[in-house]
Each structure stands twice: as C-alpha cells, then as structure tokens.
Design a protein around this motif. Structure first.
Motif, PDB file in Angstrom:
ATOM      1  N   CYS A 171       0.838  -1.212   0.000  1.00  0.00           N
ATOM      2  CA  CYS A 171       0.000   0.000   0.000  1.00  0.00           C
ATOM      3  C   CYS A 171       0.865   1.252   0.000  1.00  0.00           C
ATOM      4  O   CYS A 171       0.385   2.334  -0.386  1.00  0.00           O
ATOM      5  CB  CYS A 171      -0.885   0.063   1.246  1.00  0.00           C
ATOM      6  N   GLY A 172       2.097   1.138   0.495  1.00  0.00           N
ATOM      7  CA  GLY A 172       2.975   2.290   0.722  1.00  0.00           C
ATOM      8  C   GLY A 172       3.017   3.297  -0.418  1.00  0.00           C
ATOM      9  O   GLY A 172       2.965   4.510  -0.166  1.00  0.00           O
ATOM     10  N   PRO A 173       3.135   2.847  -1.671  1.00  0.00           N
ATOM     11  CA  PRO A 173       3.180   3.839  -2.752  1.00  0.00           C
ATOM     12  C   PRO A 173       1.999   4.816  -2.706  1.00  0.00           C
ATOM     13  O   PRO A 173       2.179   6.018  -2.902  1.00  0.00           O
ATOM     14  CB  PRO A 173       3.160   2.983  -4.018  1.00  0.00           C
ATOM     15  N   ALA A 174       0.797   4.287  -2.393  1.00  0.00           N
ATOM     16  CA  ALA A 174      -0.374   5.186  -2.342  1.00  0.00           C
ATOM     17  C   ALA A 174      -0.228   6.214  -1.221  1.00  0.00           C
ATOM     18  O   ALA A 174      -0.662   7.369  -1.359  1.00  0.00           O
ATOM     19  CB  ALA A 174      -1.652   4.370  -2.142  1.00  0.00           C
ATOM     20  N   PHE A 175       0.417   5.802  -0.126  1.00  0.00           N
ATOM     21  CA  PHE A 175       0.659   6.729   0.997  1.00  0.00           C
ATOM     22  C   PHE A 175       1.560   7.883   0.538  1.00  0.00           C
ATOM     23  O   PHE A 175       1.239   9.055   0.728  1.00  0.00           O
ATOM     24  CB  PHE A 175       1.297   5.940   2.150  1.00  0.00           C
ATOM     25  N   TYR A 176       2.663   7.524  -0.123  1.00  0.00           N
ATOM     26  CA  TYR A 176       3.583   8.580  -0.570  1.00  0.00           C
ATOM     27  C   TYR A 176       2.946   9.449  -1.665  1.00  0.00           C
ATOM     28  O   TYR A 176       3.170  10.662  -1.714  1.00  0.00           O
ATOM     29  CB  TYR A 176       4.911   7.973  -1.042  1.00  0.00           C
ATOM     30  N   PHE A 177       2.164   8.822  -2.553  1.00  0.00           N
ATOM     31  CA  PHE A 177       1.496   9.619  -3.604  1.00  0.00           C
ATOM     32  C   PHE A 177       0.495  10.587  -2.970  1.00  0.00           C
ATOM     33  O   PHE A 177       0.351  11.727  -3.414  1.00  0.00           O
ATOM     34  CB  PHE A 177       0.767   8.707  -4.608  1.00  0.00           C
ATOM     35  N   ARG A 178      -0.177  10.114  -1.921  1.00  0.00           N
ATOM     36  CA  ARG A 178      -1.171  10.980  -1.247  1.00  0.00           C
ATOM     37  C   ARG A 178      -0.463  12.161  -0.582  1.00  0.00           C
ATOM     38  O   ARG A 178      -0.944  13.298  -0.632  1.00  0.00           O
ATOM     39  CB  ARG A 178      -1.924  10.123  -0.212  1.00  0.00           C
ATOM     40  N   ILE A 179       0.677  11.886   0.024  1.00  0.00           N
ATOM     41  CA  ILE A 179       1.450  12.977   0.643  1.00  0.00           C
ATOM     42  C   ILE A 179       1.821  13.997  -0.447  1.00  0.00           C
ATOM     43  O   ILE A 179       1.659  15.211  -0.271  1.00  0.00           O
ATOM     44  CB  ILE A 179       2.751  12.436   1.297  1.00  0.00           C
ATOM     45  N   GLY A 180       2.316  13.483  -1.587  1.00  0.00           N
ATOM     46  CA  GLY A 180       2.707  14.371  -2.689  1.00  0.00           C
ATOM     47  C   GLY A 180       1.525  15.211  -3.159  1.00  0.00           C
ATOM     48  O   GLY A 180       1.643  16.420  -3.394  1.00  0.00           O
ATOM     49  N   GLN A 181       0.367  14.542  -3.274  1.00  0.00           N
ATOM     50  CA  GLN A 181      -0.846  15.230  -3.733  1.00  0.00           C
ATOM     51  C   GLN A 181      -1.245  16.341  -2.749  1.00  0.00           C
ATOM     52  O   GLN A 181      -1.504  17.486  -3.161  1.00  0.00           O
ATOM     53  CB  GLN A 181      -1.967  14.184  -3.830  1.00  0.00           C
ATOM     54  N   LEU A 182      -1.235  16.011  -1.460  1.00  0.00           N
ATOM     55  CA  LEU A 182      -1.663  16.993  -0.455  1.00  0.00           C
ATOM     56  C   LEU A 182      -0.681  18.163  -0.361  1.00  0.00           C
ATOM     57  O   LEU A 182      -1.083  19.322  -0.236  1.00  0.00           O
ATOM     58  CB  LEU A 182      -1.818  16.313   0.914  1.00  0.00           C
ATOM     59  N   GLU A 185      -1.160  20.406  -3.382  1.00  0.00           N
ATOM     60  CA  GLU A 185      -2.406  21.190  -3.280  1.00  0.00           C
ATOM     61  C   GLU A 185      -2.249  22.332  -2.270  1.00  0.00           C
ATOM     62  O   GLU A 185      -2.688  23.463  -2.522  1.00  0.00           O
ATOM     63  CB  GLU A 185      -3.572  20.277  -2.876  1.00  0.00           C
ATOM     64  N   ALA A 186      -1.594  22.014  -1.133  1.00  0.00           N
ATOM     65  CA  ALA A 186      -1.403  23.053  -0.098  1.00  0.00           C
ATOM     66  C   ALA A 186      -0.485  24.152  -0.624  1.00  0.00           C
ATOM     67  O   ALA A 186      -0.693  25.348  -0.335  1.00  0.00           O
ATOM     68  CB  ALA A 186      -0.820  22.424   1.167  1.00  0.00           C
ATOM     69  N   ALA A 187       0.534  23.750  -1.411  1.00  0.00           N
ATOM     70  CA  ALA A 187       1.467  24.742  -1.964  1.00  0.00           C
ATOM     71  C   ALA A 187       0.748  25.620  -2.988  1.00  0.00           C
ATOM     72  O   ALA A 187       0.907  26.849  -2.996  1.00  0.00           O
ATOM     73  CB  ALA A 187       2.659  24.031  -2.615  1.00  0.00           C
ATOM     74  N   ASP A 188      -0.058  24.986  -3.816  1.00  0.00           N
ATOM     75  CA  ASP A 188      -0.816  25.696  -4.847  1.00  0.00           C
ATOM     76  C   ASP A 188      -1.731  26.748  -4.198  1.00  0.00           C
ATOM     77  O   ASP A 188      -1.794  27.902  -4.653  1.00  0.00           O
ATOM     78  CB  ASP A 188      -1.649  24.667  -5.628  1.00  0.00           C
ATOM     79  N   ALA A 189      -2.368  26.340  -3.093  1.00  0.00           N
ATOM     80  CA  ALA A 189      -3.277  27.256  -2.392  1.00  0.00           C
ATOM     81  C   ALA A 189      -2.532  28.464  -1.832  1.00  0.00           C
ATOM     82  O   ALA A 189      -3.135  29.492  -1.541  1.00  0.00           O
ATOM     83  CB  ALA A 189      -3.995  26.511  -1.267  1.00  0.00           C
ATOM     84  N   ARG A 190      -1.206  28.304  -1.686  1.00  0.00           N
ATOM     85  CA  ARG A 190      -0.396  29.403  -1.137  1.00  0.00           C
ATOM     86  C   ARG A 190       0.463  30.074  -2.204  1.00  0.00           C
ATOM     87  O   ARG A 190       1.451  30.744  -1.907  1.00  0.00           O
ATOM     88  CB  ARG A 190       0.463  28.872   0.023  1.00  0.00           C
ATOM     89  N   GLY A 191       0.099  29.834  -3.476  1.00  0.00           N
ATOM     90  CA  GLY A 191       0.696  30.593  -4.566  1.00  0.00           C
ATOM     91  C   GLY A 191       1.912  29.988  -5.240  1.00  0.00           C
ATOM     92  O   GLY A 191       2.504  30.618  -6.121  1.00  0.00           O
ATOM     93  N   ALA A 201       8.372  18.180  -4.054  1.00  0.00           N
ATOM     94  CA  ALA A 201       7.969  17.137  -3.087  1.00  0.00           C
ATOM     95  C   ALA A 201       8.570  15.793  -3.482  1.00  0.00           C
ATOM     96  O   ALA A 201       9.106  15.063  -2.633  1.00  0.00           O
ATOM     97  CB  ALA A 201       6.452  17.052  -3.015  1.00  0.00           C
ATOM     98  N   ALA A 202       8.503  15.459  -4.775  1.00  0.00           N
ATOM     99  CA  ALA A 202       9.015  14.149  -5.222  1.00  0.00           C
ATOM    100  C   ALA A 202      10.523  14.064  -5.026  1.00  0.00           C
ATOM    101  O   ALA A 202      11.043  13.086  -4.480  1.00  0.00           O
ATOM    102  CB  ALA A 202       8.651  13.914  -6.686  1.00  0.00           C
TER     103      ALA A 202
END
Ligand SMILES: NC(=O)C1=CN([C@@H]2O[C@H](COP(=O)(O)OP(=O)(O)OC[C@H]3O[C@@H](n4cnc5c(N)ncnc54)[C@H](O)[C@@H]3O)[C@@H](O)[C@H]2O)C=CC1
Ligand SMILES: O=C(O)[C@@H]1CCC=N1
Length: 267
Positions: A171-182, A185-191, A201-202
């Motif tokens: 399952c681990g890959p999905a965990f790291y992909f989710r971290i990357g996604q979040l 998204e948080a960075a995008d929201a802050r410009g 992140a990668a």
C-alpha cells in the motif's frame, strides 16, 4: 521460463513490464488472460504477451503461473484449471490470501509463493515481500529470485508478517502519492505552482528516503539535523504532532492490517 498471468490489471502489467524490460522473459514466453479482455489486450500491446484462449490453456502452457486478479476471485479457479497446474509453480500477488487458501485451490502445484509487490515495479524500483508454502528447491528459489529481481528488491518474510509488510510495501506507494498530492495542493493554495511543488515534493522525498536508506541512521537523528531550535521545521513537526500525526499513522496502519486479515479470512 514461460510465465502466464491470470489477471492483467495494474499489478499484473507492472510485473510483466518489469520481466520483459529486464530480459527475464522474452515476449513469446509470456501469456495472459483477464476477465473482460481489456487488461490482457493492454498487456499484450505493452509486452508482446500472447493472449490465452482460456485459463486452462494458459496454465498448461506456463512453467510459472502468476495470479494477479482480485483476492475475492481466488475460488473462481475451477478444479480442471487447478489440475492443469499440477507440478507447476504458482505465484500469487493477491493481498491477504493465505498460502493455505492457495493450497486448497491448487493442491497439486509443485510449490506456492505468496508475493506482495508494489507498483514502482513498473520502473524497476519496486520492493516485494514474499514467502513460500514449502521450502523451495534450488530451481524454484532461482526462478522466484529472478522474477522478483526484475521488479526491484525482494525480502523473504514469515507469512504472519505479511499483513504488516503489505501495508508498508504494497500500500505504501499510495501513501507517498497521497502525501505528494496533499503537499502540492497546499502549496498551490499558497501561490506556488502546483507542478513545481510536485517536483519539489518528489525530489525531496526521493533524496530524503535515499539518505535514510544509505546512512542507516536512526530517523530521529536525521530529523535532528533538519530542525533548528524554534525554527520552521520545528513549527511544522510541532503542528503535525499537535494535530495527532503519530496517532493517525498508527491507527491507519492498524485499519489496513485489519482489512488484510479480513481478506485472509474471506472466501
Ligand atoms: N495495485 C497494487 O498496487 C497492488 C495489487 N496487489 C494485488 O494484485 C491483484 C490485482 O490488483 P490490480 O492489478 O491492482 O487490480 P486490477 O483491477 O487493476 O486488475 C485485476 C485484473 O484481474 C482480472 N480479473 C478479474 N477477475 C478475474 C477472474 N475471475 N479471472 C481472471 N482474471 C480476472 C481483471 O480483468 C483485471 O485484468 C490484487 O489481488 C491485489 O491485492 C498487490 C500488490 C500491489
Ligand atoms: O489495496 C490493495 O488491497 C492492494 C494491496 C496492496 C496494494 N494494493
């Protein structure tokens, strides 16, 4: 080594691509079959594998049979198909399905291997955990080593450890992909540009995890090298802990282990 895949979805194709890329298996030694025919058509196009007319034919014509369909479908294998596997090595990647449940379906196989691979196998950077039903012969061990080495690294574990290992490496890959996604998204929201954030992140993830692996140092020491007293990292980690990050990791691992155990008990 002639290898047949029953199931040609994300995982089956990741393995088949790894095998062909590393030259373990020539395209004409690969066969596949899937439920709707869609997955096998994609695998055939990507690897040159032949699409078998039936599961029985695929099993008859393979030295090694890889089960790569959903765990719930193990018992759809018929007695006639199982008989065709007499004396063959059967490899399963089905999450949670035990060697005992495989043995009940394939009683005459020469040996059974339960493997938990992961999707980075697509690029030869996978890590697999595995266990045999019986002590393998030298040739069985060599075949499994060769198969798993084409995907990345592999570690043998006791079967009762596979539930936890599954969560980490399967399952681990999905965990790291989710971290990357979040993070992106948080960075995008802050410009900050989302694509740049994802790259940062990668590459930070790859570099940090390579350092952790190469240095063999306790993660706590590596963390201490990053944290400045009352600095930015301190703020980040304190916020994570205050919001229950350790508990989130612990409980989510437990929930996933419980699901793996549930699958091992289901039919
Ligand atoms: N996706 C992942 O990251 C990982 C998946 N696994 C295991 O790999 C197995 C396959 O997972 P995915 O490839 O992700 O699923 P998927 O849904 O992408 O592919 C499943 C494949 O099985 C075929 N199929 C369905 N029922 C079948 C049947 N009765 N007989 C023959 N073929 C049938 C489908 O047509 C499809 O080709 C699962 O058992 C899963 O637990 C293990 C490790 C990692
Ligand atoms: O989600 C699943 O059940 C499978 C096992 C590990 C990765 N995918």
């Amino acid at each position: 080594m002639k290898i047949g895949f029953i199931g040609a979805g994300n995982m089956g194709r990741a393995i088949a691509n790894g095998l062909v890329a590393k030259g373990v298996c020539k395209a004409d030694a690969l066969q596949c079959i899937s439920a709707s025919g869609k997955g096998s058509a994609i695998m055939a196009e990507q690897t040159g594998a032949r699409i078998a007319a039936s599961k029985k034919e695929l099993i008859e014509q393979s030295d090694v049979v890889v089960l790569a369909f959903k765990p719930q479908h193990l018992e759809t294998i018929t007695d006639e198909e199982a008989k065709a596997a007499t004396g063959k090595l059967v490899v399963s990647v089905l999450a949670g399905r035990t060697l005992a449940s495989m043995k009940a379906v394939f009683p005459e196989a020469s040996n059974l291997v339960r493997v938990m691979p992961n999707t980075p196998s697509q690029i030869g950077k996978g890590v697999s955990t595995y266990c045999f039903e019986q002590t393998p012969s030298d040739s069985q061990q060599a075949e499994v080593n060769e198969l798993l080495a084409s995907l990345g690294t592999a570690y043998e574990v006791a079967e009762d450890q596979l539930h936890v290992a599954t969560v980490i490496n399967g399952c681990g890959p999905a965990f790291y992909f989710r971290i990357g996604q979040l993070i992106s998204e948080a960075a995008d929201a802050r410009g900050l540009d989302k694509d740049l954030a994802l790259k940062l992140a990668a590459e930070t993830g790859i570099g940090s995890l390579e350092l952790m692996k190469a240095s063999k140092r306790d993660p706590k020491d590596l963390i201490d090298e990053v944290v400045s007293p009352n600095g930015v990292t301190h703020a980040l980690l304190t916020s994570l802990d205050r919001q229950g990050f350790p508990k989130i990791i612990d409980q989510s691992m437990q929930d996933a282990v419980d699901r793996s155990i549930e699958l091992s008990q289901s039919k």
